[in-house]
Write a protein that holds these residues in place. Sequence first.
Motif, short mmCIF file in Angstrom:
data_model
loop_
_atom_site.label_atom_id
_atom_site.label_comp_id
_atom_site.label_asym_id
_atom_site.label_seq_id
_atom_site.Cartn_x
_atom_site.Cartn_y
_atom_site.Cartn_z
N SER A 1 41.16 -37.72 55.04
CA SER A 1 42.26 -37.13 53.61
C SER A 1 43.28 -35.94 54.67
CB SER A 1 41.66 -36.18 53.14
OG SER A 1 41.13 -34.90 54.17
N VAL A 2 44.55 -36.76 54.07
CA VAL A 2 45.80 -36.23 54.47
C VAL A 2 46.10 -35.28 54.03
CG1 VAL A 2 48.29 -36.83 55.26
CG2 VAL A 2 46.41 -38.41 55.74
N THR A 3 46.97 -34.12 53.92
CA THR A 3 46.80 -33.15 52.88
C THR A 3 48.54 -32.73 53.10
OG1 THR A 3 46.80 -31.34 55.27
CG2 THR A 3 44.73 -32.04 53.47
N THR A 4 49.28 -33.55 54.05
CA THR A 4 51.08 -33.34 53.17
C THR A 4 50.69 -34.47 52.53
OG1 THR A 4 51.21 -32.93 56.04
CG2 THR A 4 52.99 -33.64 54.97
N THR B 1 47.60 -44.38 55.23
CA THR B 1 46.60 -44.97 56.79
C THR B 1 45.58 -44.07 56.54
OG1 THR B 1 48.36 -46.49 57.37
CG2 THR B 1 46.36 -46.68 58.36
N PHE B 2 44.25 -44.30 56.44
CA PHE B 2 43.48 -43.34 56.48
C PHE B 2 42.11 -44.64 57.45
CE2 PHE B 2 44.52 -42.47 52.05
CZ PHE B 2 43.93 -41.42 52.27
N PHE B 3 41.57 -43.31 58.63
CA PHE B 3 41.43 -43.36 59.04
C PHE B 3 41.59 -43.76 60.83
CE2 PHE B 3 38.83 -45.00 55.28
CZ PHE B 3 37.50 -43.68 55.48
N LYS B 4 42.58 -44.26 60.68
CA LYS B 4 43.45 -44.63 61.94
C LYS B 4 43.64 -43.32 62.36
CE LYS B 4 46.00 -48.64 62.94
NZ LYS B 4 47.02 -49.82 62.79
N GLY B 5 43.33 -43.12 63.65
CA GLY B 5 43.81 -41.70 63.86
C GLY B 5 43.33 -40.46 63.76
N ALA B 6 41.81 -41.16 62.83
CA ALA B 6 40.97 -39.37 62.59
C ALA B 6 41.08 -38.76 63.47
CB ALA B 6 40.48 -40.00 61.19
N ALA B 7 39.94 -39.06 64.55
CA ALA B 7 39.65 -38.33 65.36
C ALA B 7 40.62 -36.97 66.41
CB ALA B 7 39.98 -39.47 66.83
N GLN B 8 41.92 -37.51 65.75
CA GLN B 8 42.85 -36.57 65.84
C GLN B 8 42.75 -34.77 65.22
OE1 GLN B 8 43.81 -39.63 66.98
NE2 GLN B 8 43.75 -38.78 68.81
N ARG B 9 41.91 -35.13 64.26
CA ARG B 9 41.75 -34.23 62.64
C ARG B 9 40.30 -34.15 62.40
NH1 ARG B 9 44.90 -38.69 60.27
NH2 ARG B 9 43.57 -39.75 60.08
N PHE C 1 36.37 -32.25 60.87
CA PHE C 1 36.36 -31.68 59.61
C PHE C 1 37.23 -30.43 59.05
CE2 PHE C 1 32.62 -29.31 56.61
CZ PHE C 1 32.57 -30.40 56.69
N PRO C 2 36.80 -30.21 57.38
CA PRO C 2 36.69 -31.14 56.53
C PRO C 2 37.77 -31.92 55.90
CG PRO C 2 37.23 -29.48 55.17
CD PRO C 2 37.63 -28.35 57.46
N LEU C 3 39.26 -31.73 56.80
CA LEU C 3 39.36 -33.07 56.68
C LEU C 3 39.12 -34.68 56.58
CD1 LEU C 3 43.04 -31.36 58.66
CD2 LEU C 3 42.34 -31.62 56.08
N THR C 4 37.86 -34.92 57.66
CA THR C 4 37.55 -35.94 57.81
C THR C 4 35.97 -36.34 58.23
OG1 THR C 4 37.79 -38.51 59.09
CG2 THR C 4 38.46 -36.07 60.44
N ILE D 1 39.73 -28.26 52.35
CA ILE D 1 38.80 -28.16 51.45
C ILE D 1 38.47 -28.35 49.81
CG2 ILE D 1 37.16 -25.35 50.89
CD1 ILE D 1 38.18 -25.08 53.54
N SER D 2 39.16 -27.89 49.08
CA SER D 2 39.37 -27.76 47.49
C SER D 2 39.98 -29.21 47.73
CB SER D 2 39.91 -27.02 46.50
OG SER D 2 39.78 -25.76 46.97
N TYR D 3 39.18 -30.22 46.28
CA TYR D 3 39.96 -31.37 45.91
C TYR D 3 40.07 -31.66 44.29
CZ TYR D 3 38.34 -32.63 50.35
OH TYR D 3 37.50 -32.33 51.77
N GLU D 4 40.78 -32.46 44.31
CA GLU D 4 40.36 -32.46 42.76
C GLU D 4 40.22 -34.31 42.45
OE1 GLU D 4 45.52 -32.07 41.34
OE2 GLU D 4 44.38 -30.99 41.15
N GLY D 5 39.95 -34.72 41.26
CA GLY D 5 40.29 -36.24 41.24
C GLY D 5 41.48 -36.98 40.90
#
Length: 186
Positions: A34-37, A43-51, A53-56, A87-91
Amino acid sequence: MGMSAQDKMITVANRLGLTSLKDMQGTTRMVYDSVTTAGTNFTFFKGAAQRAFPLTNVGANGNQFQVDEALLVEKIGFFIPTAADGISYEGIGQNNVSVKFDLVIGNKTVIKDATVETGGEQAFYNDGTVASAVIDLEGVGILIPPQVEYYVVAKPFATFARTASTSRLGCYLFGTGALLNFNTTI
């Protein structure tokens, strides 16, 4: 009768020369990012190793699975992180946001310009009350093999106006997986 998810995973793995995948542990698997900005293109998953948990939940390997691990994608879903901490989400339906996306595995686009609509199928209630919008690939499934990079390019848009929309966004891939199994003699 059609091929089961496990049979499809093993068949594709064998064609790729990954004959040991059949000896690994089968599981249900979900990876998310997830991206919170807020933005209009993600682009999801690319570069996710730098984020973290709980963002990824992809961990240090980022957007590729380890040797003898794989995921047969059966659902692709989207959600909106409501806070910067992830931490918080919505549909996506609560903001009348739909998503157009591509799924890329290796250097091949395997799903192009697919949409997940606000009023479409919903699953994975993040907190018991809010649904994520999903596209269901059950019966088809797309295999992400070990050590091959994958990512999702997503663009949110206003459901009714059909114009670009600025939003925070998250994506998950869910399906049948294989995990490395050390229950063998080395």
